[in-house]
Design a protein around this motif. Structure first.
Motif, mmCIF file in Angstrom:
data_model
loop_
_atom_site.group_PDB
_atom_site.id
_atom_site.type_symbol
_atom_site.label_atom_id
_atom_site.label_comp_id
_atom_site.label_asym_id
_atom_site.label_seq_id
_atom_site.Cartn_x
_atom_site.Cartn_y
_atom_site.Cartn_z
ATOM 1 N N ILE A 57 0.829 -1.196 0.000
ATOM 2 C CA ILE A 57 0.000 0.000 0.000
ATOM 3 C C ILE A 57 0.864 1.246 0.000
ATOM 4 C CG2 ILE A 57 -1.627 1.316 1.372
ATOM 5 C CD1 ILE A 57 -2.457 -1.552 2.487
ATOM 6 N N GLN A 67 5.984 -3.080 -6.787
ATOM 7 C CA GLN A 67 7.342 -3.022 -7.328
ATOM 8 C C GLN A 67 8.293 -2.324 -6.368
ATOM 9 O OE1 GLN A 67 9.365 -1.874 -11.558
ATOM 10 N NE2 GLN A 67 8.130 -0.315 -10.591
ATOM 11 N N GLY A 68 7.773 -1.307 -5.709
ATOM 12 C CA GLY A 68 8.627 -0.529 -4.827
ATOM 13 C C GLY A 68 8.893 -1.176 -3.479
ATOM 14 N N TRP A 116 -5.452 -0.761 -6.087
ATOM 15 C CA TRP A 116 -6.120 -1.193 -7.306
ATOM 16 C C TRP A 116 -5.667 -0.357 -8.506
ATOM 17 C CZ3 TRP A 116 -9.533 1.437 -10.477
ATOM 18 C CH2 TRP A 116 -10.199 0.656 -11.417
ATOM 19 N N PRO A 130 -6.252 2.813 -3.938
ATOM 20 C CA PRO A 130 -4.929 3.134 -4.476
ATOM 21 C C PRO A 130 -4.177 1.910 -4.981
ATOM 22 C CG PRO A 130 -5.089 3.665 -2.118
ATOM 23 C CD PRO A 130 -6.451 3.330 -2.582
ATOM 24 N N ARG A 156 -2.873 1.278 -8.851
ATOM 25 C CA ARG A 156 -1.473 1.062 -9.177
ATOM 26 C C ARG A 156 -1.244 -0.318 -9.794
ATOM 27 N NH1 ARG A 156 3.161 3.594 -6.255
ATOM 28 N NH2 ARG A 156 1.838 3.856 -4.430
#
Lengths: 207, 207, 207, 207
Positions: D14, D19-20, D99, D97, D101
């Motif tokens: 979240i 990826q981050g 969803w 959010p 991304r």
DNA sequence: TATGAATGAGTCTTCATTCAT
DNA sequence: CATGAATGAAGACTCATTCAT
């Protein structure tokens, strides 16, 4: 392993300086990958700190202790300093060059570490001792107590760091630790003396 | 133009050392492109040589000349050296730190340039002078003539290079060039004296 | 060349996002080395800025201009927005996905760039227009003028960004720009109408 | 333990996206070593799958169930969707959010997981319902049944995801869930209506 | 004479992954 | 069950150097 890494690091530091020592070179010297260094230390700065605290400080400690334990008069301080540095250099020949590069040079990585964290009161103690000696007429009036501390370093640590140079320059492999020590003490003892007639006899600044 | 580049180079050298000075920074300081530096000097090493020959050597030259012109006795040499260094530092305050970093430090870029090309005979001349003085009983027997040269440097160039440190450490902004010179000469004159009763009177190593 | 690099950058940005786009990938796409990117832009942040200013802003500009030029009543604003977005998407199909990722997503790299530098007054202008329409009874009282702006975006930019998804999901390759536009306008025109009996006839929120 | 790891993972997802989110950060959040994550999940992709199935799907399930249980007419579907999303967002504010991304963005890690494994029939059911309504004259002929599904999402999930932006942009902290819901339903009800004279009266698309 | 363009090698650092214990 | 140790590949970025113009 950690100790091995610190060893490799200090070996490189001595050879090429802290800034010049690449993690790759240190890792190669230790026989590991650069990533290992990050695994153990996080980053280069923290690795440097580790080297300082685990190698540099312990190496300097006896000198500091010796001076603190010495008689607070000029002669005692000088002798403690000269012999303290002598022992230190003998035990850790890598220290003087590192000290020159990382403390004396502008931007040196250890300057703050050394003066803020470690031996901030040592120079003051020496200077005070010299000032007292001078006030009591036991040190030549033309000398400056604070500069005397600088001279002390310039006659001990500096020659040790420059040894490779002057050894080669004068092909002076015959000059050992004892000759060096005698030379230094002679110069200091006489040089500091108040010029009294027996100044040179026992070789002692009486403090 | 060439002179402008050399100026920029030495300005950077002083600030961050030779190794730390990037061609880009030097070029920027000179207001040109990095390619210009290669155009004029070929590569970094040759540019360094140019800096040495066009800035460093001329700055040192008076010192060399002063010593060569001095009386070849110990006192004369000492005095010539101390005052030569004093003048040099006053005129080129950037020299001592650069000297420390690039000559004294292992791997220093100027070490060879200095000792091989330039002043190789100077230290020998000094050492010879001291040896003679000692042989004639005018220098304390515990001293070593070659080490005396080292001590000379440790009491002049070294304090000059370390000035920023000890100035801050002792809040010693009151110590000027004169105090420093008097201190140094006092220490050397008395320290080198053969211990004769009048050693301290005129403050002179009789040479 | 610069333009080629910017092209390559935006191509990567669209494909994998700004954060996900490595300089190496961008360089490869442009047929150069990563160092070239630094040569032209300095670092990644500045390269991103260049992309924004040289590609993103010009692409958005007509939309902004269209809305500013439109009649300030609700119907005019809606129509200008829908058609402005439609044109923009047609011309720059890469824009909606980029917008989603870098503006809508938290931590998006363009959020600030967009709202602080560029179109900060646009949403306000729309909201004000809607509020006026509502106050004059020409917009349904259950609607919120500010949310209306959000709905506008959710019915234009969002479908454009999600097109690949719903095209595949519904095997809806038959839906072209015209169908989409008619759908959107129909939904908005009727949805916003105050519920008057002829709301659906001319298809116009009268503003 | 497994549950703890999944919790930590979704917390990171979240915050910084899938990826981050580094395994290290997730592990740290869970108070374990990164190796643990591999121990439990094998690799990052499988861990992501676990998060989807054990957190994301259960969160979405009520929405799916609500729509499946709703009357298959347009009004019923719309209402079920809007309220389903409303409840879902209220209960899981992190979902929109994420969803955006990971589903909407190209390359999103959850897109396939969501559409292939989970709710593939939901959009079809909605589209079919709208098509029927249109065929029976109860939905405006300019609308497209499939696009209607897209619009539905663009008016619910999208505003929820963009809330941080428009809340700040309009300083719209006064807009609560109820206002948002009323706005959305009003827009949809009127917008979809066939334009009959009572379209606005009960606020209902009659389905 | 001067430089803009370009690059290969090297800088520190992060990451996902593996494996022996 | 769990982890400390270790690494290869990749991240952004810097540097000295080359070369066509």
């Amino acid at each position: 392993m950690r100790a091995r890494l610190v060893d490799a690091a200090i070996a490189q530091f001595i050879r090429v300086g802290i800034q010049g020592a690449s993690l790759r070179a240190i890792a190669e010297e230790a026989g590991v990958t650069p990533a290992m260094l990050h695994y153990y230390f996080g980053d280069k700065r923290q690795m440097t700190l580790a080297v300082v605290q685990e190698r540099l400080l312990p190496a300097i400690e006896p000198l500091r202790a010796g001076i603190e334990a010495a008689a607070p008069d000029a002669a005692g301080l000088v002798r403690a300093f000269v012999e303290g540095v002598g022992d230190m250099v003998e035990r850790h020949p890598w220290l003087p060059p590192l000290w020159i590069r990382e403390v004396l040079c502008e931007g040196g990585a250890l300057r703050d570490a050394l003066f803020k964290g470690l031996i901030p009161k040592l120079p003051q103690r020496l200077a005070r001792g010299f000032a007292t000696a001078q006030a009591e007429g036991r040190m030549h009036p033309d000398l400056d107590p604070r500069l005397m501390v600088v001279s002390l370093v310039g006659l001990t640590l500096f020659p040790a760091a420059g040894a490779p140079i002057w050894r080669q320059l004068f092909t002076a492999d015959d000059i050992g630790a004892d000759v060096l020590r005698r030379h230094t003490l002679a110069l200091l003892d006489h040089g500091m003396g108040a010029g009294r007639r027996d100044a040179g006899r026992r070789g002692g600044t009486t403090g």
